[in-house]
Design a protein around this motif. Structure first.
Motif, PDB file in Angstrom:
ATOM      1  N   GLU A 182      84.780  37.109 -37.704  1.00  0.00           N
ATOM      2  CA  GLU A 182      85.444  35.768 -37.033  1.00  0.00           C
ATOM      3  C   GLU A 182      86.872  36.153 -36.555  1.00  0.00           C
ATOM      4  OE1 GLU A 182      83.847  35.654 -39.869  1.00  0.00           O
ATOM      5  OE2 GLU A 182      82.442  33.896 -39.735  1.00  0.00           O
TER       6      GLU A 182
ATOM      7  N   ILE B 246      86.275  39.066 -33.157  1.00  0.00           N
ATOM      8  CA  ILE B 246      85.112  38.735 -32.338  1.00  0.00           C
ATOM      9  C   ILE B 246      84.992  39.642 -31.126  1.00  0.00           C
ATOM     10  CG2 ILE B 246      83.962  37.299 -31.006  1.00  0.00           C
ATOM     11  CD1 ILE B 246      85.083  34.862 -32.723  1.00  0.00           C
TER      12      ILE B 246
ATOM     13  N   TYR C 219      75.062  33.673 -38.216  1.00  0.00           N
ATOM     14  CA  TYR C 219      74.894  32.962 -36.772  1.00  0.00           C
ATOM     15  C   TYR C 219      75.746  33.698 -35.633  1.00  0.00           C
ATOM     16  CZ  TYR C 219      74.733  29.266 -33.180  1.00  0.00           C
ATOM     17  OH  TYR C 219      74.465  28.810 -32.306  1.00  0.00           O
ATOM     18  N   LEU C 220      77.168  33.660 -36.057  1.00  0.00           N
ATOM     19  CA  LEU C 220      78.347  34.225 -35.048  1.00  0.00           C
ATOM     20  C   LEU C 220      77.769  35.719 -34.547  1.00  0.00           C
ATOM     21  CD1 LEU C 220      80.798  34.019 -33.298  1.00  0.00           C
ATOM     22  CD2 LEU C 220      82.109  34.583 -35.089  1.00  0.00           C
TER      23      LEU C 220
ATOM     24  N   LEU D 132      74.667  35.931 -32.425  1.00  0.00           N
ATOM     25  CA  LEU D 132      74.993  35.431 -31.000  1.00  0.00           C
ATOM     26  C   LEU D 132      75.964  36.328 -30.273  1.00  0.00           C
ATOM     27  CD1 LEU D 132      74.765  32.457 -29.896  1.00  0.00           C
ATOM     28  CD2 LEU D 132      76.925  31.907 -30.631  1.00  0.00           C
ATOM     29  N   LEU D 133      76.628  37.076 -30.796  1.00  0.00           N
ATOM     30  CA  LEU D 133      77.528  38.008 -29.937  1.00  0.00           C
ATOM     31  C   LEU D 133      76.608  39.263 -29.631  1.00  0.00           C
ATOM     32  CD1 LEU D 133      80.705  38.428 -32.071  1.00  0.00           C
ATOM     33  CD2 LEU D 133      80.744  37.489 -29.809  1.00  0.00           C
TER      34      LEU D 133
END
Lengths: 292, 287
Positions: free
Chosen positions: B133, B136, B222-223, B226-227
């Protein structure tokens, strides 16, 4: 420290190689880049890049929207932490009692740990969606203008509830472990002295749980800061009107969607400092506990 | 006599209240799950009208079959079977990968002396402070420069370093008595032999405990997905379900509900079936 060891220099380095390679390529290099980019600015076409010193940071903290996002993050994190830890402590104290079915209660309370944050958000849509959610419909039928997609305060409430719901089981497991490590003899002694349950809890149990509580405080704040990204993205996308935008969500939007390299990197650096602060606090605490 | 009776009555009432609150807690936690479970057995129209059924309907088979083979046909159209497979591959490879490379590095740090040993240990350790996080954009850039966007490798390799697993194995290896190593040396066993025949079997419980935690961790990412995923070929189910609800007006809510049930089944099953290791793993790694 081990006294008996194997000889050799090449082999241990070879064993370490995979871990170190991943660490350098995907952790240190990008983190370094984030720090470097935070001092740069690109023009609109991404052609020219210029060193601007701390200008990105200055701009960030002069931006009232960023300050509002910091405030959102604080309100959100403190609420999630307080709510999930409070509920977890209550349930753990009860499940720790000598009652029938204690094991079944434990099993039925720990499963939400395994639910992905984004999936928890989907589950909560069916609770609070104004037209297809159970409580959302009830509220509207009762005359409350409930729509978390339009009302910022309601949106914040739903993301807090969903985030806390997901985190309770984690806190529950740790509180239960903490409670079980309290010697029974201490509690029995207090009981014989005539201390009522409530008094026993506040004068004996709660102080003895403080290492666990403190540890969970840091973990929960970290969770609310970072891991709730999926919940916010699935439920509100930071809206309505940025009402549920947290620091990490904005860093993502600026970096990945708005492609604002300098600002996103500066935000990453701010977040890095937050993690370092939280980790430092945690370590101070671990050191203290060793002397306990 | 009277006081003893009063005390026993009080105790019985306290027990009743304890049960009542615990049951309330269990219901509160199970309610969202119950709603999706029941909703997934009704047709789209019932849910669209907002009836929120709390009892099973007659459309379970067709909903799950549709989700499994076609997904939400009106919005994304990616079969849930494919997404589940992607999530499964990701979760298993992340868990196994993290355990494997952490075992090796902890072994190197504990059982050898070599230059920069502590530097290497701290380098691994400090990654605790650099979750995805906070980096990113640059991490995405590295992955895209390496051509790993939209691949399993891009999903998995950047997440495979693990400070916590390394720390846990290091703690554990330090408790292995020196006599074991001495005995192995006398028997003429080299470091690799010792690792394979002694250390690995001794670490089995720790590995099982870590596997549960890391499988759930991998499945629930998730993150990061997603990236690095844009194509539906490597889409995970957690990402997929959020995409399904992207445009609310034409969402097939019954399919979303069936997908939600499918998506939370594997990690919940792993946690419940391996509850003992799970609790051990959780309380060990986080200390």
């Amino acid at each position: 420290m081990k006294r008996v060891i194997f000889r050799g220099q090449a082999l241990p380095l070879l064993l370490l190689a995979p871990q170190l390679a991943v660490t350098f390529v995907f952790f240190f290099w990008p983190a370094g880049q984030a720090i470097w980019f935070s001092f740069l600015r690109q023009d609109a076409f991404g052609i020219r890049t210029q060193f601007v010193g701390f200008e990105n940071f200055a701009e960030l903290f002069a931006d009232p929207l960023y300050i509002a996002t910091i405030w959102n993050t604080v309100v959100f994190s403190v609420s999630v932490t307080a709510l999930s830890m409070g509920v977890a402590l209550l349930l753990a104290v009860l499940a720790d009692r000598q009652i029938r079915g204690a094991q079944a209660y434990r099993t039925l309370l720990i499963w939400p740990y395994a639910v992905a944050p984004a999936l928890a958000a989907v589950l909560w849509i069916f609770m609070f969606h104004p037209t297809i959610g159970l409580f959302g419909r009830m509220l509207n039928a009762a005359g409350v203008a409930w729509d978390y997609r339009l009302n910022g305060g309601q949106a914040m409430l739903v993301v807090i509830l969903a985030s806390a719901w997901k985190q309770v089981s984690y806190n529950f497991i740790f509180f239960l472990a903490g409670l079980q490590s309290i010697p029974r003899s201490v509690l029995e002694a207090a009981s014989i002295d005539g201390a009522r349950p409530a008094r026993r809890f506040w004068t004996i149990v709660f102080p003895l749980l403080s290492p666990t509580t403190f540890f969970l405080l840091v973990v929960n704040l970290t969770y609310a800061f970072f891991d709730t990204f999926g919940i916010i993205d699935a439920l509100t996308r930071g809206g309505p009107a940025k009402a549920t935008e947290t620091l990490i969500y904005r860093a993502y939007i600026d970096g990945r969607v708005n492609l604002d390299l300098g600002s996103s990197s500066a935000q990453s650096v701010v977040l890095m400092l937050a993690v370092i602060a939280l980790t430092a606090i945690q370590f101070r605490f671990i050191e203290r506990r060793v002397h306990y | 006599m009277a006081t003893a009776l009063a005390a026993s009555r009080r105790r019985r009432r306290a027990t009743a209240i304890t049960h009542a609150i615990l049951i309330l807690g269990v219901i509160l936690f199970a309610l969202p799950l119950w709603i999706v479970l029941m909703g997934s057995t009704h047709d789209a129209a019932t849910i669209g009208r907002g009836e929120v059924p709390l009892l099973p309907g007659a459309h379970a088979v067709e909903n799950y079959a549709a989700a499994w083979t076609e997904g939400a046909a009106r919005t994304t159209g990616v079969p849930v079977a494919l997404m589940m497979w992607n999530s499964f591959v990701m979760a298993v490879l992340i868990a196994v990968g993290k355990i494997a490379i952490s075992l090796l590095s902890a072994y190197a740090v504990v059982f050898f002396r070599f230059p920069f040993r502590m530097a290497a240990f701290w380098a691994i350790f400090i990654t605790l402070m650099l979750p995805v996080e906070v980096r990113i954009f640059p991490t995405f850039k590295v992955v895209s420069d390496l051509g790993m966007v939209d691949t399993y490798a891009g999903l998995i390799v950047p997440l495979v370093a693990s400070a916590t697993a390394t720390l846990l194995f290091r703690q554990f290896f330090l408790t292995i008595p020196d006599e074991f190593v001495e005995a192995a040396k006398i028997d003429g066993a080299g470091p690799l032999r010792f690792f394979w025949d002694v250390v690995l079997p001794l670490s089995r419980t720790n590995m099982a405990a870590l596997f549960v935690i890391l499988f759930v961790y991998g499945w629930n990412q998730y993150l990061w997905p997603l990236l690095v995923t844009t194509s539906t070929e490597v889409e995970t189910v957690v990402i997929g379900i959020v995409k399904m609800i992207g445009s609310e007006s034409n969402t097939d809510w019954n399919i979303v509900m069936a997908t939600a049930v499918l998506a939370l089944l594997p990690p919940v099953a792993v946690v419940l079936l391996m509850q003992r290791w799970f609790v051990k793993g959780l309380t060990d790694t986080e200390k």
